[in-house]
Design an enzyme around this catalytic site. Sequence first.
Site, mmCIF file in Angstrom:
data_model
loop_
_atom_site.group_PDB
_atom_site.id
_atom_site.type_symbol
_atom_site.label_atom_id
_atom_site.label_comp_id
_atom_site.label_asym_id
_atom_site.label_seq_id
_atom_site.Cartn_x
_atom_site.Cartn_y
_atom_site.Cartn_z
ATOM 1 N N CYS A 105 -10.145 -4.901 -4.166
ATOM 2 C CA CYS A 105 -9.213 -4.331 -5.162
ATOM 3 C C CYS A 105 -7.188 -4.962 -4.327
ATOM 4 O O CYS A 105 -6.810 -4.836 -3.287
ATOM 5 C CB CYS A 105 -8.793 -2.761 -4.056
ATOM 6 S SG CYS A 105 -7.208 -1.998 -5.288
ATOM 7 N N CYS A 108 -4.506 -2.580 -3.438
ATOM 8 C CA CYS A 108 -4.768 -1.413 -1.934
ATOM 9 C C CYS A 108 -5.931 -1.696 -1.505
ATOM 10 O O CYS A 108 -6.315 -3.028 -1.194
ATOM 11 C CB CYS A 108 -3.932 -0.353 -2.408
ATOM 12 S SG CYS A 108 -5.117 0.737 -3.945
ATOM 13 N N CYS A 110 -9.552 0.699 -2.645
ATOM 14 C CA CYS A 110 -10.212 1.239 -3.840
ATOM 15 C C CYS A 110 -12.097 0.596 -3.672
ATOM 16 O O CYS A 110 -12.018 -1.209 -3.921
ATOM 17 C CB CYS A 110 -9.919 0.900 -5.199
ATOM 18 S SG CYS A 110 -8.610 1.989 -5.063
#
Length: 201
Positions: A105, A108, A110
């Site tokens: 991700c 961030c 995810c």
Amino acid sequence: MESNSDLKAVAAPVERAAAIEMALTSRGVATVEDLAERVHLADEVWLPERGARVVAKAWTDPVFRTRLLANGKSAVAELGIELPAHHRHLVVLENSHEVHNVICCTLCSCTALTVIGLPPDWYKDLEYRARVVRDSRTVLREMGLDLPAETQVRVWDTTADTRYMVLPLRPAGTDHWSESQLATLVTQDSMIGVARALEAK
Ligand code: FE
């Protein structure tokens, strides 16, 4: 050099967690029971062993595998695994000798966390998120996965509504293994794509 005020600004994780809990409960956003349930799910339910069951079933049941690759979310629901509503799609990426898939991700952290478990710390690290995209082969080698030059590497960037899991190659020498035996070879790293499934012993 850090000043005393800089050091004071960063509280210990346990103090930050307590402050967040206080902020949420005092404003009526969540109850103490809601938060305890989340901790229970994260610690005891959303574990990589769930994804391992999915992989082992896909290895042994070709019809399930076809359903899994066509619609991951509905296929894992057959095994009692729910995704949050906002995880609208679970895309299962099948590794082969020609193509190796790896997920990240870039924004961030995810992941399909209810299937493969909460992301490990390194997955959230800026270093991994940035480098796996532009220098994936090197990053994988540094993490212990040396892929043959002829294997193509595909990197998949998770979004808020589309989550991924890698279906690793079934290890050699496991022809007569049961589903539950096979599941023991499936690690979280192999479902992220930074490792192969464990070798059969
Ligand atoms: Fe993210």
